[in-house]
Scaffold this active site. Structure first.
Site, PDB file in Angstrom:
ATOM      1  N   ASP A  90       0.959  -1.132   0.048  1.00 36.53           N
ATOM      2  CA  ASP A  90       0.095   0.097   0.004  1.00 36.53           C
ATOM      3  C   ASP A  90       1.022   1.038  -0.030  1.00 36.53           C
ATOM      4  O   ASP A  90       1.635   1.574   1.000  1.00 36.53           O
ATOM      5  CB  ASP A  90      -0.867  -0.088   1.324  1.00 36.53           C
ATOM      6  CG  ASP A  90      -1.721   1.223   1.362  1.00 36.53           C
ATOM      7  OD1 ASP A  90      -1.562   2.260   0.600  1.00 36.53           O
ATOM      8  OD2 ASP A  90      -2.858   1.368   1.909  1.00 36.53           O
ATOM      9  N   LYS A 149      -0.866  10.669 -17.867  1.00 31.67           N
ATOM     10  CA  LYS A 149      -1.869  11.577 -17.782  1.00 31.67           C
ATOM     11  C   LYS A 149      -3.150  11.105 -16.585  1.00 31.67           C
ATOM     12  O   LYS A 149      -3.383   9.851 -16.757  1.00 31.67           O
ATOM     13  CB  LYS A 149      -2.573  12.015 -19.168  1.00 31.67           C
ATOM     14  CG  LYS A 149      -3.601  10.916 -19.538  1.00 31.67           C
ATOM     15  CD  LYS A 149      -4.358  11.634 -20.729  1.00 31.67           C
ATOM     16  CE  LYS A 149      -5.785  10.755 -21.023  1.00 31.67           C
ATOM     17  NZ  LYS A 149      -6.451  11.105 -22.099  1.00 31.67           N
ATOM     18  N   HIS A 179       0.525   8.927 -25.138  1.00 27.61           N
ATOM     19  CA  HIS A 179       0.411   7.816 -26.172  1.00 27.61           C
ATOM     20  C   HIS A 179       0.092   7.819 -27.601  1.00 27.61           C
ATOM     21  O   HIS A 179       0.651   7.300 -28.456  1.00 27.61           O
ATOM     22  CB  HIS A 179      -0.366   6.337 -25.590  1.00 27.61           C
ATOM     23  CG  HIS A 179      -1.961   6.888 -25.838  1.00 27.61           C
ATOM     24  ND1 HIS A 179      -2.619   7.497 -24.852  1.00 27.61           N
ATOM     25  CD2 HIS A 179      -2.479   6.506 -26.937  1.00 27.61           C
ATOM     26  CE1 HIS A 179      -3.955   7.578 -25.548  1.00 27.61           C
ATOM     27  NE2 HIS A 179      -3.994   7.058 -26.580  1.00 27.61           N
ATOM     28  N   LYS A 183       2.225   6.482 -31.665  1.00 26.59           N
ATOM     29  CA  LYS A 183       1.519   5.997 -32.844  1.00 26.59           C
ATOM     30  C   LYS A 183       2.435   5.865 -34.067  1.00 26.59           C
ATOM     31  O   LYS A 183       2.952   7.114 -34.384  1.00 26.59           O
ATOM     32  CB  LYS A 183       0.262   6.530 -33.023  1.00 26.59           C
ATOM     33  CG  LYS A 183      -0.838   6.346 -31.835  1.00 26.59           C
ATOM     34  CD  LYS A 183      -2.213   7.023 -31.996  1.00 26.59           C
ATOM     35  CE  LYS A 183      -2.998   6.577 -31.085  1.00 26.59           C
ATOM     36  NZ  LYS A 183      -3.603   5.296 -30.965  1.00 26.59           N
ATOM     37  N   GLU A 217     -14.692   9.926 -31.027  1.00 25.44           N
ATOM     38  CA  GLU A 217     -14.990   8.889 -30.146  1.00 25.44           C
ATOM     39  C   GLU A 217     -16.474   8.449 -30.779  1.00 25.44           C
ATOM     40  O   GLU A 217     -17.421   9.282 -30.524  1.00 25.44           O
ATOM     41  CB  GLU A 217     -14.437   8.696 -28.906  1.00 25.44           C
ATOM     42  CG  GLU A 217     -13.232   8.975 -28.595  1.00 25.44           C
ATOM     43  CD  GLU A 217     -12.838   9.062 -27.288  1.00 25.44           C
ATOM     44  OE1 GLU A 217     -12.615   7.920 -26.510  1.00 25.44           O
ATOM     45  OE2 GLU A 217     -12.836  10.274 -26.661  1.00 25.44           O
ATOM     46  N   ASP A 236      -9.100  16.133 -20.989  1.00 27.15           N
ATOM     47  CA  ASP A 236      -8.650  14.938 -21.151  1.00 27.15           C
ATOM     48  C   ASP A 236      -8.054  14.776 -22.536  1.00 27.15           C
ATOM     49  O   ASP A 236      -7.295  13.651 -22.548  1.00 27.15           O
ATOM     50  CB  ASP A 236     -10.014  14.196 -20.990  1.00 27.15           C
ATOM     51  CG  ASP A 236     -10.081  12.775 -21.118  1.00 27.15           C
ATOM     52  OD1 ASP A 236      -8.953  12.231 -20.394  1.00 27.15           O
ATOM     53  OD2 ASP A 236     -10.564  11.785 -21.881  1.00 27.15           O
ATOM     54  N   HIS A 241      -3.353  15.450 -26.036  1.00 25.32           N
ATOM     55  CA  HIS A 241      -3.229  14.895 -27.448  1.00 25.32           C
ATOM     56  C   HIS A 241      -3.586  15.784 -28.445  1.00 25.32           C
ATOM     57  O   HIS A 241      -2.569  15.820 -29.404  1.00 25.32           O
ATOM     58  CB  HIS A 241      -4.432  13.726 -27.520  1.00 25.32           C
ATOM     59  CG  HIS A 241      -4.406  12.698 -26.422  1.00 25.32           C
ATOM     60  ND1 HIS A 241      -2.992  12.211 -25.961  1.00 25.32           N
ATOM     61  CD2 HIS A 241      -5.289  12.027 -25.692  1.00 25.32           C
ATOM     62  CE1 HIS A 241      -3.647  11.393 -25.095  1.00 25.32           C
ATOM     63  NE2 HIS A 241      -4.820  11.143 -24.845  1.00 25.32           N
ATOM     64  N   LYS A 344     -17.041  12.725 -27.568  1.00 25.62           N
ATOM     65  CA  LYS A 344     -17.416  11.492 -27.208  1.00 25.62           C
ATOM     66  C   LYS A 344     -19.073  11.409 -27.916  1.00 25.62           C
ATOM     67  O   LYS A 344     -19.587  12.113 -28.081  1.00 25.62           O
ATOM     68  CB  LYS A 344     -17.598  11.102 -25.706  1.00 25.62           C
ATOM     69  CG  LYS A 344     -16.280  11.065 -25.047  1.00 25.62           C
ATOM     70  CD  LYS A 344     -16.381  10.383 -23.649  1.00 25.62           C
ATOM     71  CE  LYS A 344     -15.004  10.339 -23.131  1.00 25.62           C
ATOM     72  NZ  LYS A 344     -14.122   9.174 -23.499  1.00 25.62           N
TER      73      LYS A 344
HETATM   74  P1  NAP Z   1      -7.335   1.253 -12.181  1.00 16.80           P
HETATM   75  O1  NAP Z   1      -7.836   0.265 -13.134  1.00 16.80           O
HETATM   76  O2  NAP Z   1      -8.380   1.662 -11.076  1.00 16.80           O
HETATM   77  O3  NAP Z   1      -6.060   0.611 -11.268  1.00 16.80           O
HETATM   78  C1  NAP Z   1      -5.450   1.362 -10.127  1.00 16.80           C
HETATM   79  C2  NAP Z   1      -4.324   0.527  -9.672  1.00 16.80           C
HETATM   80  O4  NAP Z   1      -3.493   1.137  -8.637  1.00 16.80           O
HETATM   81  C3  NAP Z   1      -4.846  -0.988  -9.237  1.00 16.80           C
HETATM   82  O5  NAP Z   1      -3.644  -1.747  -9.708  1.00 16.80           O
HETATM   83  C4  NAP Z   1      -4.620  -0.723  -7.881  1.00 16.80           C
HETATM   84  O6  NAP Z   1      -4.599  -2.018  -7.213  1.00 16.80           O
HETATM   85  C5  NAP Z   1      -3.596  -0.020  -7.635  1.00 16.80           C
HETATM   86  N1  NAP Z   1      -3.668   0.981  -6.341  1.00 16.80           N
HETATM   87  C6  NAP Z   1      -4.642   1.769  -6.076  1.00 16.80           C
HETATM   88  N2  NAP Z   1      -4.626   2.295  -4.862  1.00 16.80           N
HETATM   89  C7  NAP Z   1      -3.041   1.859  -4.368  1.00 16.80           C
HETATM   90  C8  NAP Z   1      -2.302   1.982  -3.370  1.00 16.80           C
HETATM   91  N3  NAP Z   1      -2.695   2.790  -2.163  1.00 16.80           N
HETATM   92  N4  NAP Z   1      -1.106   1.151  -3.078  1.00 16.80           N
HETATM   93  C9  NAP Z   1      -0.879   0.567  -4.050  1.00 16.80           C
HETATM   94  N5  NAP Z   1      -1.722   0.173  -5.401  1.00 16.80           N
HETATM   95  C10 NAP Z   1      -2.756   0.913  -5.374  1.00 16.80           C
HETATM   96  O7  NAP Z   1      -6.876   2.665 -12.836  1.00 16.80           O
HETATM   97  P2  NAP Z   1      -6.097   2.422 -14.296  1.00 16.80           P
HETATM   98  O8  NAP Z   1      -7.206   2.635 -15.512  1.00 16.80           O
HETATM   99  O9  NAP Z   1      -5.255   1.408 -14.648  1.00 16.80           O
HETATM  100  O10 NAP Z   1      -5.525   3.787 -14.330  1.00 16.80           O
HETATM  101  C11 NAP Z   1      -4.245   4.176 -13.582  1.00 16.80           C
HETATM  102  C12 NAP Z   1      -3.921   5.580 -13.893  1.00 16.80           C
HETATM  103  O11 NAP Z   1      -3.354   5.678 -15.390  1.00 16.80           O
HETATM  104  C13 NAP Z   1      -4.974   6.635 -13.779  1.00 16.80           C
HETATM  105  O12 NAP Z   1      -4.247   7.746 -12.998  1.00 16.80           O
HETATM  106  C14 NAP Z   1      -5.425   6.959 -14.992  1.00 16.80           C
HETATM  107  O13 NAP Z   1      -5.969   8.195 -15.297  1.00 16.80           O
HETATM  108  C15 NAP Z   1      -4.118   6.681 -15.853  1.00 16.80           C
HETATM  109  N6  NAP Z   1      -4.468   6.316 -17.252  1.00 16.80           N
HETATM  110  C16 NAP Z   1      -5.327   5.391 -17.515  1.00 16.80           C
HETATM  111  C17 NAP Z   1      -5.524   4.725 -18.688  1.00 16.80           C
HETATM  112  C18 NAP Z   1      -6.439   3.462 -19.023  1.00 16.80           C
HETATM  113  O14 NAP Z   1      -6.260   3.258 -20.412  1.00 16.80           O
HETATM  114  N7  NAP Z   1      -6.804   2.736 -18.129  1.00 16.80           N
HETATM  115  C19 NAP Z   1      -5.016   5.472 -19.843  1.00 16.80           C
HETATM  116  C20 NAP Z   1      -4.489   6.741 -19.530  1.00 16.80           C
HETATM  117  C21 NAP Z   1      -3.977   7.117 -18.161  1.00 16.80           C
HETATM  118  P3  NAP Z   1      -5.115  -2.086  -5.628  1.00 16.80           P
HETATM  119  O15 NAP Z   1      -6.528  -1.792  -5.700  1.00 16.80           O
HETATM  120  O16 NAP Z   1      -5.060  -3.775  -5.579  1.00 16.80           O
HETATM  121  O17 NAP Z   1      -4.389  -1.654  -4.774  1.00 16.80           O
END
Ligand code: NAP
Length: 493
Positions: A90, A149, A179, A183, A217, A236, A241, A344
């Protein structure tokens, strides 16, 4: 290209959507193509109490879902899985870190091993993570940190994120991902502009009438509406982008691309600094924000954004669509508008840049049949990657001139008998190799926020709701007025 040295690749948020859907499939492709040394370790960190085997099972399922069947190689899957580890931390708890630190420090040759810390977690966790890495003595070079981001939601919060990370890591260690820059078609824009001679004499206000950048989108905010409501289309998409794409179109030729120099980032920064600042009256005239109402997408009824938000929808003023007219105030681009739009729940999924050239100065085909159109260069970023040049041609046949617009198509899929890699594959390898060209520097991110902020502030102060558009349409009517009042129209390829 030579194989990079083995490294420790630590993914904070290794069980999250980004890691499982994008990062691990990208690392898998690196294994398939023998670009990831066998003694590289990928160490996933999350709070979940998973041992290595349990985490590997999760990743096996994720690869089955996110790697297309024709690229599935069971041998490569097993090779990647054998390199994976999971450590429960954590990151907000001061006492949880010793296992991770032990793993990193006890590795043979640890002092010279590149450590990559990929922060695929909420930005509120960047501070605790960086602080602990610094205190643990793990942030010194050759360590690198990768940020996703959003980097802030305005200039002040972006500075705060950059300060927190910058208090532990030097700027030369910080890789901020956009990202879109990974591309193929976006990198090919650099090649098209700077490895060919035919465009450069035309690439300016003498020959170019205007530029359009569209990221459209079909998906809505859906289950993520609550999260999306804190950002909106401007934060966003436009701040990162779309402005990055604008920079690549408008930048001056850099001295070197792809080496260790800062030229590309220096030139992009100059473009951001040359954007005409938006005064309140400019925001009223040159921007449109919209929000989708209920409508139809692919023959299915879909709810509006406000309905998706539920209770919170009553007070939301968040935009799901932005169109705007920007200007780059420098010698090359004076007087050339850059029209940007993104939204969107639109009628098509497409990301493209259209460079529209001026009309020929004189028309000798006065007796012709058929209309001519201005030449256009379209760079398609998604769904298909490619490039198209629109020309006027003579339709075959005797007697007079019948003119018809035709296009020269360079489809990546047809021109190269090769799989087009996902943007993350390219970007992760660049991090591993330490190449920062395609990553945003602190001053770029902050310059982009500095330009966007007056727009956001003016929208907030006006308290007017965004203009509605039906889901599945091409956007709010006002977005067409924005460009048509200049005697131009949006180009749909
Ligand atoms: P997510 O699915 O909610 O995943 C969050 C991750 O963080 C999980 O592995 C969670 O695991 C871990 N986590 C949360 N609190 C934690 C803590 N206190 N200690 C250790 N680990 C912790 O989010 P996501 O969609 O992957 O996005 C992650 C980040 O990337 C965000 O800031 C998002 O804005 C950015 N982002 C995401 C995308 C995308 O395509 N998803 C694209 C661009 C940017 P546990 O809950 O098991 O701890």
């Amino acid at each position: 290209m030579h194989l990079p040295e083995a490294c420790d690749f630590v993914v904070f948020g290794g069980t999250g959507d980004l890691a499982l859907r994008k990062l691990l499939p990208a690392l898998y492709q690196c294994v398939v193509e023998d670009r990831l040394p066998a003694d590289t370790r990928v160490i996933a960190v999350s709070r979940s109490e998973l041992d290595d085997d349990a985490y590997r099972s999760q990743v096996r399922l994720a690869l089955a879902e996110h790697v297309s069947p024709e690229h599935h190689d069971l041998g490569a899957v097993e090779r990647l899985l054998s390199q994976l580890h999971h450590v429960a931390v954590d990151v907000e708890d001061d006492h949880d870190w010793h296992t991770l630190f032990g793993m990193l420090k006890d590795r043979p040759g640890a002092e010279n091993t590149v450590r990559i810390f990929y922060l695929a977690v909420a930005p509120s966790l960047f501070g605790p993570i960086c602080r602990h890495l610094g205190q643990g003595g793990l942030a010194d070079a050759p360590a690198r940190v990768v940020l996703e981001k959003p980097i802030g939601h305005d200039l002040a919060s972006a500075r705060a994120v950059n300060d927190v990370v910058g208090s532990v890591f030097d700027e030369s260690q910080i890789f901020r991902i956009d990202h879109y820059l990974g591309k193929e078609s976006v990198q090919n824009l650099l090649v098209t502009r700077f490895a060919n001679t035919f465009l450069e004499p035309l690439w300016n206000s003498h020959s170019i009438d205007h530029v359009q950048i569209t990221v459209s989108e079909t998906l809505g905010a859906g289950a993520r509406a609550g999260y999306y409501d804190r950002s909106g289309a401007m934060r966003d998409m436009v701040q990162n982008h779309l402005l990055q794409l604008l920079c690549l179109v408008a930048m001056e030729p850099p001295i070197e691309i792809g080496g260790g120099r800062e030229d590309v980032r220096d030139e992009k920064l100059k473009v951001l600094q040359a954007l005409r600042p938006m005064r309140p009256e400019d925001v009223d005239r040159d921007t449109v924000r919209g929000r989708y109402a209920a409508g139809w997408v692919a023959g299915q009824p879909v709810p509006g954004y406000v309905e998706e938000l539920g209770e919170a929808g009553r007070d939301s003023l968040t935009e799901t669509y932005v169109a705007l007219r920007a200007e780059v105030q420098n010698w090359r681009w004076a007087g050339v508008p850059f029209y940007l739009r993104t939204g969107k729940r639109l009628d098509r999924r497409a990301s493209e840049i259209v460079v529209v050239f001026k009309d020929a100065p004189y028309d000798p085909f006065r007796q012709r049949e058929g209309a001519t159109e201005p030449n256009r260069l379209t760079i398609q970023v998604q769904p298909e990657e490619g490039m198209r040049i629109h020309l006027n041609a003579k339709e075959p046949g005797p007697g007079g001139y019948r003119l018809k617009p035709v296009s020269l198509d360079l489809s990546y899929a047809n021109a190269f008998d090769k799989r087009s890699p996902d943007a993350y594959e390219r970007l992760l390898m660049d991090v591993i190799r330490g190449n920062m060209t395609l990553f945003m520097r602190r001053d770029e991110v902050e310059a982009a926020w500095a330009w966007c902020e007056p727009i956001l502030r003016h929208w907030e102060s006006s308290a007017m709701p965004p203009k509605t558009y039906p889901a599945g349409s091409a956007g709010p009517t006002a977005s067409f007025t924005l460009i048509e009042r200049d005697g131009r129209s949006w180009q749909e390829s």
